[in-house]
Design an enzyme around this catalytic site. Structure first.
Site, short mmCIF file in Angstrom:
data_model
loop_
_atom_site.label_atom_id
_atom_site.label_comp_id
_atom_site.label_asym_id
_atom_site.label_seq_id
_atom_site.Cartn_x
_atom_site.Cartn_y
_atom_site.Cartn_z
N CYS A 186 40.93 44.13 39.19
CA CYS A 186 40.94 44.15 40.76
C CYS A 186 42.03 42.94 41.12
O CYS A 186 42.09 41.84 40.69
CB CYS A 186 39.65 43.63 41.21
SG CYS A 186 39.14 43.45 43.04
N ASP B 158 27.29 32.94 48.68
CA ASP B 158 28.41 33.01 47.44
C ASP B 158 27.96 31.76 46.70
O ASP B 158 29.10 31.39 45.94
CB ASP B 158 29.75 32.94 48.09
CG ASP B 158 30.34 34.49 48.03
OD1 ASP B 158 29.49 35.28 48.04
OD2 ASP B 158 31.33 34.61 48.39
N ARG C 100 19.78 35.96 38.66
CA ARG C 100 20.44 36.95 39.42
C ARG C 100 19.51 38.01 39.66
O ARG C 100 19.89 38.89 40.87
CB ARG C 100 21.66 37.37 38.53
CG ARG C 100 22.62 36.47 38.45
CD ARG C 100 24.01 37.10 37.70
NE ARG C 100 24.89 36.03 37.32
CZ ARG C 100 25.44 35.34 38.05
NH1 ARG C 100 25.74 35.61 39.28
NH2 ARG C 100 26.55 34.22 37.77
N CYS D 87 42.51 41.38 48.49
CA CYS D 87 43.05 42.54 48.87
C CYS D 87 42.18 43.38 49.80
O CYS D 87 40.94 43.18 49.50
CB CYS D 87 43.08 43.37 47.46
SG CYS D 87 43.74 44.85 47.39
N LEU E 105 28.26 38.78 53.60
CA LEU E 105 26.67 38.90 53.32
C LEU E 105 26.29 37.51 52.82
O LEU E 105 27.09 36.74 52.04
CB LEU E 105 26.53 39.99 51.81
CG LEU E 105 26.87 41.32 52.58
CD1 LEU E 105 26.60 42.42 51.22
CD2 LEU E 105 25.92 41.60 53.72
N CYS F 33 38.76 55.60 48.34
CA CYS F 33 38.94 53.91 47.90
C CYS F 33 39.50 54.13 46.34
O CYS F 33 40.25 53.39 46.03
CB CYS F 33 37.61 53.22 48.13
SG CYS F 33 36.31 53.88 47.28
N CYS G 207 40.91 48.84 49.37
CA CYS G 207 39.69 49.93 49.42
C CYS G 207 38.86 49.96 50.59
O CYS G 207 38.24 50.83 51.16
CB CYS G 207 38.67 49.70 48.14
SG CYS G 207 37.90 48.03 48.09
N CYS H 266 38.85 53.18 53.98
CA CYS H 266 37.49 53.54 53.96
C CYS H 266 37.28 54.28 55.38
O CYS H 266 37.54 53.48 56.59
CB CYS H 266 36.50 52.60 53.69
SG CYS H 266 34.72 53.15 54.00
N CYS I 145 43.50 52.67 45.04
CA CYS I 145 43.40 51.27 44.13
C CYS I 145 44.54 51.51 43.38
O CYS I 145 44.62 52.06 42.33
CB CYS I 145 42.41 51.17 43.45
SG CYS I 145 42.34 49.61 42.56
#
Length: 316
Positions: A214, A133, A61, A241, A168, A194, A244, A248, A198
């Site tokens: 989350c 991902d 990672r 969801c 991304l 944000c 957030c 923004c 939540c």
């Protein structure tokens, strides 16, 4: 005379734009020194919930050279998915914008493969891999390092020109390129919209999200029953969801995407509250045939809908 490195970099960025990517930045493939203690602390705090895969491949990672032999460059790309389309019934359980159309994994992976093929065709023998991902990569850290934006308090990457509604992805290749400069400033300032918005209080500190709280985790990643402590706090979200991001201020710069495969089906947008509560496996398969919602499976989605009703939450 333009150096080969500069020429190659320009060639790649121009092709990325032609393929529809909103932006493209490049960072040197190296060890993410700053991220190592953050990731370790996040895991030790059990903020990954039941996402046990996050505990695996800790070193990979943080170092792309362990994923791709002789890696020299991490090409980070953003693909816009923002839409002004909404579900018609304001009482319907809600789906995150990113899952309205075709599964982004498939759509973007195909574009990344095209980009890699283009690099190999026009530059020469270049080795590399495409990631959406699909591997242990800290995508936001690499996107920041590649100069695409900064990490917001909600932990998503924010771009000054486009906000944060984008996917991304990366190409890690064994070709040295010209590297972009990371942003030196965090443009969130003193804003805490944000964090304040939540409903499950998942943003426990600026840039730190307790994944186990989350709503996206609870409705997608969590395979067991949703804990009763979240009854009435889900803001009617049945898959993912957007709270957030919707709140923004930087997303006032978001522009609707131009990707045909991301267009939502008319049937999905038209389904009302009762339609969702009475959804059959057949309807699920038809509406979400190519969608990322299949990750939750029919059983997961119906579990989420029942949970929303158990919390008597009809927020729209």
């Amino acid at each position: 005379m333009q150096s080969a490195t500069v020429k190659h970099t320009q060639l790649i960025k121009e092709e990325a734009k032609r393929l529809g990517f909103a932006f493209c930045g490049i960072a040197k493939a190296d060890f993410l020194e700053e991220e190592a203690p953050r990731l370790e602390k996040w895991l030790q705090g059990q903020m990954h919930g039941e996402m046990h895969y996050m505990e695996n491949y800790f070193d990979k990672r943080l170092d792309p050279r362990l994923l791709v032999d002789d890696a020299k460059s991490v090409i980070s790309l953003g693909y816009n998915y923002y839409t002004t389309e909404t579900q018609k019934d304001k009482f319907s359980p809600k789906i995150s914008k990113y899952a309205y159309g075709a599964d982004y994994h498939t759509v973007i992976k195909d574009k990344l493969k095209q980009l890699l093929h283009y690099i190999q065709e026009h530059i020469g023998e270049v080795g590399g891999r495409a990631f959406v991902d699909s591997a242990p990569i800290l995508e936001r850290a690499w996107a920041k390092k590649a100069g695409l934006g900064w990490i917001g308090k909600h932990s998503n990457l924010i771009n000054r020109k486009l906000g944060s509604f984008f996917f991304l992805c990366e190409l890690i290749i064994d070709l040295p390129l010209t590297y972009d400069i990371p942003p030196t400033k965090d443009y969130c300032g003193t804003c805490t919209k944000c964090i304040d918005a939540c409903p499950t209080e998942a943003i426990v500190a600026p840039q730190v999200v307790d994944g186990s709280k989350c709503i996206s985790y609870l409705t997608i990643e969590l395979k067991n029953e949703i804990p009763k402590e979240f009854e009435g706090k889900m803001d009617n979200w049945m898959f993912g969801c957007d709270i957030c991001q919707d709140i923004c201020p930087w997303n006032r710069f978001s522009e609707p995407h131009a990707e045909p495969t991301f267009q939502p089906s008319a049937e999905l947008l038209a389904m009302n509250k009762r339609d969702w509560e009475e959804i059959t496996a057949e309807t699920f398969q038809r509406v979400f045939r190519k969608s990322a919602v299949k990750r939750a499976k029919f059983a997961g989605l119906t579990r989420n809908i029942k949970f929303l009703n158990s919390g008597k939450n009809e927020a729209g």
